[in-house]
Design an enzyme around this catalytic site. Sequence first.
Site, PDB file in Angstrom:
ATOM      1  N   HIS A   1     -11.982   1.103  -7.324  1.00 40.64           N
ATOM      2  CA  HIS A   1     -12.711   0.150  -8.181  1.00 40.64           C
ATOM      3  C   HIS A   1     -12.436   0.445  -9.664  1.00 40.64           C
ATOM      4  CE1 HIS A   1     -15.781   0.087  -4.672  1.00 40.64           C
ATOM      5  NE2 HIS A   1     -15.286  -1.127  -4.705  1.00 40.64           N
TER       6      HIS A   1
ATOM      7  N   LYS B   1     -23.973  -6.543   3.812  1.00 41.24           N
ATOM      8  CA  LYS B   1     -23.963  -5.270   4.536  1.00 41.24           C
ATOM      9  C   LYS B   1     -25.167  -4.394   4.133  1.00 41.24           C
ATOM     10  CE  LYS B   1     -19.939  -4.747   1.560  1.00 41.24           C
ATOM     11  NZ  LYS B   1     -18.513  -4.540   1.461  1.00 41.24           N
TER      12      LYS B   1
ATOM     13  N   ARG C   1      -6.083  -4.817  -1.779  1.00 39.48           N
ATOM     14  CA  ARG C   1      -5.487  -3.558  -1.340  1.00 39.48           C
ATOM     15  C   ARG C   1      -4.354  -3.791  -0.366  1.00 39.48           C
ATOM     16  NH1 ARG C   1     -11.343  -1.471   0.017  1.00 39.48           N
ATOM     17  NH2 ARG C   1     -11.473  -3.724   0.221  1.00 39.48           N
TER      18      ARG C   1
ATOM     19  N   SER D   1     -15.195   2.050   0.224  1.00 45.30           N
ATOM     20  CA  SER D   1     -16.472   2.763   0.119  1.00 45.30           C
ATOM     21  C   SER D   1     -16.955   3.258   1.481  1.00 45.30           C
ATOM     22  CB  SER D   1     -17.526   1.856  -0.506  1.00 45.30           C
ATOM     23  OG  SER D   1     -17.101   1.435  -1.778  1.00 45.30           O
TER      24      SER D   1
END
Length: 160
Positions: A17, A41, A90, A128
Amino acid sequence: MKKVIYPGTFDPVTNGHIDIIKRASELFDEVIVTVAKNPSKTCLFSLEERIQMLEESLKDFTRIKIDSFDGLVVDHAKQLGAVGIIRGLRAISDFEYEFQMALMNRKLSDGLTTIFLMPHEKYTYLNSTIIRNLAQFNSDVSDFVPPPVAKKLKEKFNQQ
Ligand code: ADP
């Protein structure tokens, strides 16, 4: 003055990030890192903790602001007068979801452009969830997250 927003969960913020935030801040006058208040989430860290880790990790950066949002990203972007939404890409696995979101957001608000930035290759495998899992089992995550985040993860899992 061109402002962009970088929305995400940041549970917790990683070096991936940070890499994206740095790249965006070199391209735009202001980057507003905006933390989802109620992400789909379940989070390990509260909104306040996620914001605090971002603040501590980005304290030496200029042209960055941190805030939070609830509801639609496009509405928040419009409220702030942002010209674009920054997203990190990514791998191919990110592409399909990001592509759908970008086109939907453009449909909702034509003036807002989604800008995809790619991190340094060394961060392309980082997310994460992996960090939370590693930290839970006492693995050293200091290569992957800023120091304030590594510290906070240790506290969270009651480690020395
Ligand atoms: P995650 O996808 O890890 O749960 P977020 O929801 O906080 O993280 O992600 C916010 C944005 O940051 C998304 O665009 C996501 O693709 C991007 N991102 C997350 N991790 C990385 C990374 N390692 N490198 C580049 N971009 C990333």
